[in-house]
Structures are given as structure tokens and as C-alpha cells.
Scaffold this motif. Structure first.
Motif, PDB file in Angstrom:
ATOM      1  N   ALA A  20       5.827 -28.609  35.574  1.00 39.79           N
ATOM      2  CA  ALA A  20       5.510 -28.803  34.159  1.00 39.79           C
ATOM      3  C   ALA A  20       4.367 -27.896  33.740  1.00 39.79           C
ATOM      4  N   MET A  21       3.395 -27.707  34.616  1.00 37.11           N
ATOM      5  CA  MET A  21       2.263 -26.852  34.281  1.00 37.11           C
ATOM      6  C   MET A  21       2.632 -25.380  34.324  1.00 37.11           C
ATOM      7  N   ALA A  22       3.750 -25.057  34.969  1.00 34.25           N
ATOM      8  CA  ALA A  22       4.140 -23.665  35.105  1.00 34.25           C
ATOM      9  C   ALA A  22       4.998 -23.194  33.931  1.00 34.25           C
ATOM     10  N   GLN A  23       5.095 -23.977  32.869  1.00 34.74           N
ATOM     11  CA  GLN A  23       5.872 -23.589  31.705  1.00 34.74           C
ATOM     12  C   GLN A  23       5.392 -22.234  31.195  1.00 34.74           C
ATOM     13  N   ASP A  24       6.336 -21.420  30.773  1.00 30.81           N
ATOM     14  CA  ASP A  24       6.009 -20.087  30.287  1.00 30.81           C
ATOM     15  C   ASP A  24       5.951 -20.101  28.759  1.00 30.81           C
ATOM     16  N   LEU A  25       5.037 -19.356  28.224  1.00 31.28           N
ATOM     17  CA  LEU A  25       4.829 -19.269  26.785  1.00 31.28           C
ATOM     18  C   LEU A  25       5.910 -18.424  26.099  1.00 31.28           C
ATOM     19  N   ALA A  26       6.546 -17.537  26.849  1.00 30.87           N
ATOM     20  CA  ALA A  26       7.545 -16.636  26.271  1.00 30.87           C
ATOM     21  C   ALA A  26       8.694 -17.430  25.658  1.00 30.87           C
ATOM     22  N   GLY A  27       9.140 -16.977  24.492  1.00 31.53           N
ATOM     23  CA  GLY A  27      10.258 -17.625  23.812  1.00 31.53           C
ATOM     24  C   GLY A  27      10.123 -17.485  22.315  1.00 31.53           C
ATOM     25  N   THR A  28      10.958 -18.228  21.600  1.00 32.42           N
ATOM     26  CA  THR A  28      10.987 -18.172  20.146  1.00 32.42           C
ATOM     27  C   THR A  28      10.419 -19.474  19.598  1.00 32.42           C
ATOM     28  N   TRP A  29       9.509 -19.353  18.637  1.00 35.77           N
ATOM     29  CA  TRP A  29       8.738 -20.499  18.131  1.00 35.77           C
ATOM     30  C   TRP A  29       8.776 -20.564  16.614  1.00 35.77           C
ATOM     31  N   GLN A  30       8.902 -21.785  16.083  1.00 34.56           N
ATOM     32  CA  GLN A  30       8.801 -22.031  14.638  1.00 34.56           C
ATOM     33  C   GLN A  30       7.350 -22.356  14.329  1.00 34.56           C
ATOM     34  N   GLN A  31       6.724 -21.525  13.526  1.00 28.94           N
ATOM     35  CA  GLN A  31       5.331 -21.736  13.116  1.00 28.94           C
ATOM     36  C   GLN A  31       5.306 -22.770  12.001  1.00 28.94           C
ATOM     37  N   ILE A  32       4.426 -23.775  12.145  1.00 34.99           N
ATOM     38  CA  ILE A  32       4.298 -24.831  11.149  1.00 34.99           C
ATOM     39  C   ILE A  32       2.949 -24.671  10.439  1.00 34.99           C
ATOM     40  N   ASP A  33       2.977 -24.650   9.104  1.00 36.26           N
ATOM     41  CA  ASP A  33       1.755 -24.507   8.314  1.00 36.26           C
ATOM     42  C   ASP A  33       0.853 -25.726   8.522  1.00 36.26           C
ATOM     43  N   ASP A  34      -0.396 -25.497   8.907  1.00 35.51           N
ATOM     44  CA  ASP A  34      -1.317 -26.595   9.185  1.00 35.51           C
ATOM     45  C   ASP A  34      -1.759 -27.315   7.918  1.00 35.51           C
ATOM     46  N   LYS A  35      -1.600 -26.692   6.763  1.00 35.99           N
ATOM     47  CA  LYS A  35      -2.013 -27.334   5.507  1.00 35.99           C
ATOM     48  C   LYS A  35      -0.876 -28.132   4.870  1.00 35.99           C
ATOM     49  N   THR A  36       0.350 -27.592   4.902  1.00 38.43           N
ATOM     50  CA  THR A  36       1.466 -28.242   4.211  1.00 38.43           C
ATOM     51  C   THR A  36       2.431 -28.950   5.156  1.00 38.43           C
ATOM     52  N   GLY A  37       2.433 -28.577   6.422  1.00 36.44           N
ATOM     53  CA  GLY A  37       3.373 -29.165   7.378  1.00 36.44           C
ATOM     54  C   GLY A  37       4.766 -28.562   7.314  1.00 36.44           C
ATOM     55  N   SER A  38       4.958 -27.552   6.479  1.00 39.80           N
ATOM     56  CA  SER A  38       6.279 -26.928   6.360  1.00 39.80           C
ATOM     57  C   SER A  38       6.370 -25.672   7.232  1.00 39.80           C
ATOM     58  N   PRO A  39       7.595 -25.295   7.621  1.00 37.49           N
ATOM     59  CA  PRO A  39       7.779 -24.086   8.433  1.00 37.49           C
ATOM     60  C   PRO A  39       7.348 -22.836   7.682  1.00 37.49           C
ATOM     61  N   LYS A  40       6.704 -21.911   8.401  1.00 38.48           N
ATOM     62  CA  LYS A  40       6.242 -20.666   7.779  1.00 38.48           C
ATOM     63  C   LYS A  40       7.031 -19.452   8.263  1.00 38.48           C
ATOM     64  N   ALA A  41       7.135 -19.313   9.597  1.00 35.16           N
ATOM     65  CA  ALA A  41       7.768 -18.121  10.157  1.00 35.16           C
ATOM     66  C   ALA A  41       8.292 -18.442  11.547  1.00 35.16           C
ATOM     67  N   VAL A  42       9.138 -17.560  12.027  1.00 39.86           N
ATOM     68  CA  VAL A  42       9.618 -17.642  13.401  1.00 39.86           C
ATOM     69  C   VAL A  42       8.930 -16.525  14.173  1.00 39.86           C
ATOM     70  N   ILE A  43       8.310 -16.906  15.282  1.00 42.42           N
ATOM     71  CA  ILE A  43       7.547 -15.966  16.103  1.00 42.42           C
ATOM     72  C   ILE A  43       8.209 -15.855  17.475  1.00 42.42           C
ATOM     73  N   GLU A  44       8.399 -14.631  17.907  1.00 46.37           N
ATOM     74  CA  GLU A  44       8.935 -14.390  19.246  1.00 46.37           C
ATOM     75  C   GLU A  44       7.774 -13.955  20.147  1.00 46.37           C
ATOM     76  N   ILE A  45       7.509 -14.742  21.190  1.00 44.30           N
ATOM     77  CA  ILE A  45       6.426 -14.419  22.117  1.00 44.30           C
ATOM     78  C   ILE A  45       7.036 -13.832  23.377  1.00 44.30           C
ATOM     79  N   ARG A  46       6.476 -12.707  23.803  1.00 46.01           N
ATOM     80  CA  ARG A  46       6.970 -12.029  25.009  1.00 46.01           C
ATOM     81  C   ARG A  46       5.817 -11.771  25.975  1.00 46.01           C
ATOM     82  N   LYS A  47       6.154 -11.704  27.236  1.00 43.22           N
ATOM     83  CA  LYS A  47       5.168 -11.397  28.263  1.00 43.22           C
ATOM     84  C   LYS A  47       5.190  -9.891  28.501  1.00 43.22           C
TER      85      LYS A  47
END
Length: 150
Positions: A20-47
């Protein structure tokens, strides 16, 4: 016999927690606005080859009553007047050994034109992360939750 069974169970659970601790950050993520709680963008994280992580905007999520900006607003070089879609907004994150924490990164807010220090905490399932963006002291920053897209 009971001691061997208990030891075996402890080894199995220890292995699962390490996984569980070895989870990798790489992948595709939905960014959530901290002020409104609505989706903002899709971010692709790569190593990267140097073992750091970089995140790129691959989709800007439409929101009611909001016209997305196309170019980085008041951004410093090399981001000046660059398209937001396709922009590397997260750079240099390094995993803290044997943990779900990542630190020493930088994140740019293309709407405000500011660059912040960044750190990330990946939850134990690897399905959510908390990005902390700050200037100087982490306690004076803001946090966003991102949700992994399968």
C-alpha cells in the motif's frame, strides 16, 4: 502452532502495508477545486528518468458560468503566454523513501501566474492525493484533492 500462524498473519499484513505504501503517483488525476469542490482539470502525472514526477494538464474541465482561459495569465518565463492545455504545471516531486509522501516539487497556478512549492500525500489506496501548495511555510498554503481516473 498458534504462534506460527500468528507470525504468518503478521508477515502477510506487513507485506500488504508495504504494498500500500509503494503506490505510485504516476497516472491520470481529476483536479478538484478547493474553493468550489467542482472538477477543474485532468492532470497526467509521469515519472521522469531522474526519478522525479511531472504533471501535465491534458484536459480542462468545463464548468457552468466559466469560460476557460487558454493562455497562462501573467506567468513568469518559461510559462509566459503558453497554452494551459498541455502545460507541465507540476515539476520536480520526489518520493520520500518508504512512504506515500512526495516533496520538493513546484506547481504553477496558470490562472494566477504564481509558482508555489508543492508536496503531495497519496492515500493508502492510491486513489486520492492531497496536493499542498505553499510559499515558504507549508502551514500557510492551500490544499487540493485529486482523484485518480482509471
Amino acid at each position: 502452532m498458534i504462534q506460527k500462524l500468528a507470525l504468518g498473519i503478521a508477515v502477510i499484513f506487513g507485506s500488504l502495508s508495504t504494498l500500500a505504501m509503494a503506490q505510485d503517483l504516476a497516472g491520470t488525476w481529476q483536479q478538484i477545486d478547493d474553493k468550489t469542490g467542482s472538477p477543474k482539470a485532468v492532470i497526467e502525472i509521469r515519472k521522469e528518468a531522474n526519478q522525479t514526477y511531472t504533471g501535465k494538464i491534458v484536459k480542462v474541465t468545463p464548468r457552468p458560468g466559466y469560460t476557460p482561459r487558454e493562455l497562462c495569465n501573467k506567468c513568469p518565463a518559461p510559462y509566459t503566454d503558453q497554452p494551459i492545455l498541455g502545460m507541465d504545471i507540476l515539476k520536480g516531486l520526489q518520493q520520500v523513501k518508504n512512504s506515500n509522501n512526495y516533496e520538493k516539487g513546484r506547481v504553477i497556478d496558470p490562472l494566477a501566474g504564481r509558482i508555489y512549492d508543492a508536496k503531495i500525500r497519496l492515500n493508502s489506496t492510491g486513489k486520492r492525493l492531497t496536493l499542498r501548495a505553499y510559499m515558504g511555510v507549508s502551514t500557510l498554503g492551500r490544499s487540493q484533492t485529486w482523484i485518480r481516473i482509471q
